[in-house]
Motif scaffolding. Structure first.
Motif, mmCIF file in Angstrom:
data_model
loop_
_atom_site.group_PDB
_atom_site.id
_atom_site.type_symbol
_atom_site.label_atom_id
_atom_site.label_comp_id
_atom_site.label_asym_id
_atom_site.label_seq_id
_atom_site.Cartn_x
_atom_site.Cartn_y
_atom_site.Cartn_z
ATOM 1 N N THR A 75 -1.593 7.883 -4.648
ATOM 2 C CA THR A 75 -1.302 8.964 -5.589
ATOM 3 C C THR A 75 -0.257 8.492 -6.598
ATOM 4 O O THR A 75 0.005 9.185 -7.571
ATOM 5 C CB THR A 75 -0.795 10.233 -4.858
ATOM 6 N N ASP A 76 0.318 7.310 -6.375
ATOM 7 C CA ASP A 76 1.284 6.729 -7.310
ATOM 8 C C ASP A 76 0.594 6.151 -8.537
ATOM 9 O O ASP A 76 1.118 6.216 -9.638
ATOM 10 C CB ASP A 76 2.074 5.588 -6.652
ATOM 11 N N ASP A 77 -0.566 5.544 -8.317
ATOM 12 C CA ASP A 77 -1.290 4.872 -9.399
ATOM 13 C C ASP A 77 -2.768 5.212 -9.300
ATOM 14 O O ASP A 77 -3.501 4.608 -8.514
ATOM 15 C CB ASP A 77 -1.086 3.363 -9.300
ATOM 16 N N PRO A 78 -3.233 6.177 -10.103
ATOM 17 C CA PRO A 78 -4.628 6.610 -10.021
ATOM 18 C C PRO A 78 -5.641 5.527 -10.404
ATOM 19 O O PRO A 78 -6.821 5.660 -10.123
ATOM 20 C CB PRO A 78 -4.703 7.798 -10.979
ATOM 21 N N THR A 79 -5.186 4.425 -11.009
ATOM 22 C CA THR A 79 -6.114 3.350 -11.365
ATOM 23 C C THR A 79 -6.366 2.405 -10.200
ATOM 24 O O THR A 79 -7.271 1.578 -10.269
ATOM 25 C CB THR A 79 -5.587 2.536 -12.569
ATOM 26 N N MET A 80 -5.564 2.512 -9.143
ATOM 27 C CA MET A 80 -5.746 1.642 -7.980
ATOM 28 C C MET A 80 -6.989 2.068 -7.216
ATOM 29 O O MET A 80 -7.181 3.259 -6.954
ATOM 30 C CB MET A 80 -4.543 1.718 -7.047
ATOM 31 N N PRO A 81 -7.827 1.111 -6.831
ATOM 32 C CA PRO A 81 -9.000 1.464 -6.024
ATOM 33 C C PRO A 81 -8.580 1.861 -4.608
ATOM 34 O O PRO A 81 -7.513 1.465 -4.135
ATOM 35 C CB PRO A 81 -9.812 0.163 -6.003
ATOM 36 N N ALA A 82 -9.404 2.643 -3.968
ATOM 37 C CA ALA A 82 -9.154 3.003 -2.574
ATOM 38 C C ALA A 82 -9.175 1.737 -1.725
ATOM 39 O O ALA A 82 -9.868 0.768 -2.031
ATOM 40 C CB ALA A 82 -10.208 3.990 -2.088
ATOM 41 N N VAL A 83 -8.391 1.737 -0.659
ATOM 42 C CA VAL A 83 -8.276 0.577 0.224
ATOM 43 C C VAL A 83 -8.809 0.952 1.597
ATOM 44 O O VAL A 83 -8.552 2.046 2.094
ATOM 45 C CB VAL A 83 -6.803 0.127 0.332
ATOM 46 N N SER A 84 -9.521 0.028 2.212
ATOM 47 C CA SER A 84 -10.062 0.237 3.555
ATOM 48 C C SER A 84 -9.218 -0.522 4.567
ATOM 49 O O SER A 84 -8.631 -1.552 4.258
ATOM 50 C CB SER A 84 -11.505 -0.264 3.639
ATOM 51 N N ALA A 85 -9.175 0.008 5.782
ATOM 52 C CA ALA A 85 -8.417 -0.641 6.849
ATOM 53 C C ALA A 85 -9.183 -0.495 8.158
ATOM 54 O O ALA A 85 -10.043 0.371 8.295
ATOM 55 C CB ALA A 85 -7.041 -0.016 6.971
ATOM 56 N N ALA A 86 -8.828 -1.351 9.109
ATOM 57 C CA ALA A 86 -9.415 -1.282 10.444
ATOM 58 C C ALA A 86 -8.315 -0.917 11.425
ATOM 59 O O ALA A 86 -7.250 -1.530 11.429
ATOM 60 C CB ALA A 86 -10.035 -2.625 10.818
ATOM 61 N N TRP A 87 -8.579 0.094 12.243
ATOM 62 C CA TRP A 87 -7.602 0.554 13.213
ATOM 63 C C TRP A 87 -8.141 0.343 14.611
ATOM 64 O O TRP A 87 -9.298 0.651 14.895
ATOM 65 C CB TRP A 87 -7.296 2.035 12.988
ATOM 66 N N SER A 88 -7.272 -0.199 15.480
ATOM 67 C CA SER A 88 -7.643 -0.424 16.866
ATOM 68 C C SER A 88 -6.410 -0.197 17.724
ATOM 69 O O SER A 88 -5.492 -1.026 17.731
ATOM 70 C CB SER A 88 -8.169 -1.847 17.055
ATOM 71 N N GLY A 89 -6.368 0.938 18.409
ATOM 72 C CA GLY A 89 -5.238 1.239 19.276
ATOM 73 C C GLY A 89 -3.930 1.334 18.540
ATOM 74 O O GLY A 89 -3.675 2.279 17.830
ATOM 75 N N LYS A 90 -3.098 0.310 18.675
ATOM 76 C CA LYS A 90 -1.781 0.308 18.047
ATOM 77 C C LYS A 90 -1.705 -0.620 16.841
ATOM 78 O O LYS A 90 -0.628 -0.871 16.320
ATOM 79 C CB LYS A 90 -0.733 -0.116 19.076
ATOM 80 N N THR A 91 -2.845 -1.125 16.399
ATOM 81 C CA THR A 91 -2.861 -2.098 15.310
ATOM 82 C C THR A 91 -3.701 -1.597 14.146
ATOM 83 O O THR A 91 -4.806 -1.098 14.326
ATOM 84 C CB THR A 91 -3.437 -3.444 15.804
ATOM 85 N N LEU A 92 -3.148 -1.775 12.955
ATOM 86 C CA LEU A 92 -3.823 -1.410 11.718
ATOM 87 C C LEU A 92 -3.883 -2.661 10.856
ATOM 88 O O LEU A 92 -2.850 -3.278 10.581
ATOM 89 C CB LEU A 92 -3.026 -0.307 11.026
ATOM 90 N N THR A 93 -5.076 -3.075 10.458
ATOM 91 C CA THR A 93 -5.238 -4.287 9.662
ATOM 92 C C THR A 93 -5.837 -3.933 8.317
ATOM 93 O O THR A 93 -6.900 -3.327 8.242
ATOM 94 C CB THR A 93 -6.139 -5.314 10.378
ATOM 95 N N LEU A 94 -5.128 -4.327 7.265
ATOM 96 C CA LEU A 94 -5.585 -4.085 5.899
ATOM 97 C C LEU A 94 -5.876 -5.419 5.233
ATOM 98 O O LEU A 94 -5.179 -6.403 5.470
ATOM 99 C CB LEU A 94 -4.495 -3.384 5.096
ATOM 100 N N THR A 95 -6.869 -5.433 4.375
ATOM 101 C CA THR A 95 -7.159 -6.624 3.588
ATOM 102 C C THR A 95 -7.060 -6.239 2.128
ATOM 103 O O THR A 95 -7.778 -5.355 1.663
ATOM 104 C CB THR A 95 -8.561 -7.185 3.902
ATOM 105 N N ASP A 96 -6.139 -6.895 1.407
ATOM 106 C CA ASP A 96 -5.921 -6.526 0.012
ATOM 107 C C ASP A 96 -6.963 -7.173 -0.896
ATOM 108 O O ASP A 96 -7.767 -7.997 -0.438
ATOM 109 C CB ASP A 96 -4.481 -6.827 -0.416
ATOM 110 N N PRO A 97 -6.979 -6.815 -2.181
ATOM 111 C CA PRO A 97 -7.978 -7.360 -3.106
ATOM 112 C C PRO A 97 -7.941 -8.882 -3.232
ATOM 113 O O PRO A 97 -8.923 -9.499 -3.623
ATOM 114 C CB PRO A 97 -7.631 -6.691 -4.437
ATOM 115 N N ASP A 98 -6.805 -9.499 -2.891
ATOM 116 C CA ASP A 98 -6.703 -10.959 -2.918
ATOM 117 C C ASP A 98 -7.077 -11.577 -1.578
ATOM 118 O O ASP A 98 -6.833 -12.748 -1.339
ATOM 119 C CB ASP A 98 -5.288 -11.388 -3.301
#
Length: 150
Positions: free
Chosen positions: A118-141
């Motif tokens: 909500t800070d930057d409306p031009t930013m694309p939505a980001v997907s993440a994988a959640w497993s138990g206590k771990t959240l893994t994100l992969t950025d555009p790079d």
């Protein structure tokens, strides 16, 4: 003065955070102490497989280090990410705490999350994988940011 690529790093992180929340969720618990919801407070533990603090860039006159980070997924569908970066230019240290706020929701599966800034409306939505206590994100790079919670 901040280095010119600083904004790009923060933008990549924001996009990563958005993606990470998009892939988070959980189909079921896998054992005692494993959360059945992605809601909670996470600490940044690694970037691209390297433990935090991690050096993103180093040259003779400039270094940029991700010192720490946190990600909070709230029950109301909002998130707040904070990343502390240490920049050293010609021997002078500057410390920055950058924030990113937005909304998150579970994706097609419980283990998939989608974060939208909500800070930057031009930013694309980001997907993440959640497993138990771990959240893994992969950025555009294609950098992998891993967050864990107690």
């Amino acid at each position: 003065m901040r280095a010119p690529h600083r904004r790009a790093v923060l933008g990549a992180f924001t996009a990563f955070v958005v993606m990470a929340v998009g892939a988070c969720g959980g189909d079921s618990s896998t054992g005692p102490g494993v959360a059945d919801t992605p809601v909670g407070n996470y600490a940044l533990t690694s970037v691209n497989g390297k433990p935090v603090p991690v050096t993103l860039f180093a040259d003779t006159e400039f270094t940029e280090v991700i010192a720490k980070g946190s990600l909070a997924l709230q029950t109301d569908g909002k998130y707040l990410a904070i990343v502390t970066t240490n920049e050293t230019i010609a021997g002078n240290l500057s410390v920055y705490a950058d924030t990113s706020a937005g909304t998150w929701k579970q994706g097609a599966t419980a283990s998939a999350l989608v974060l939208t800034s909500t800070d930057d409306p031009t930013m694309p939505a980001v997907s993440a994988a959640w497993s138990g206590k771990t959240l893994t994100l992969t950025d555009p790079d294609s950098a992998k940011w891993v967050f864990t919670r107690p």
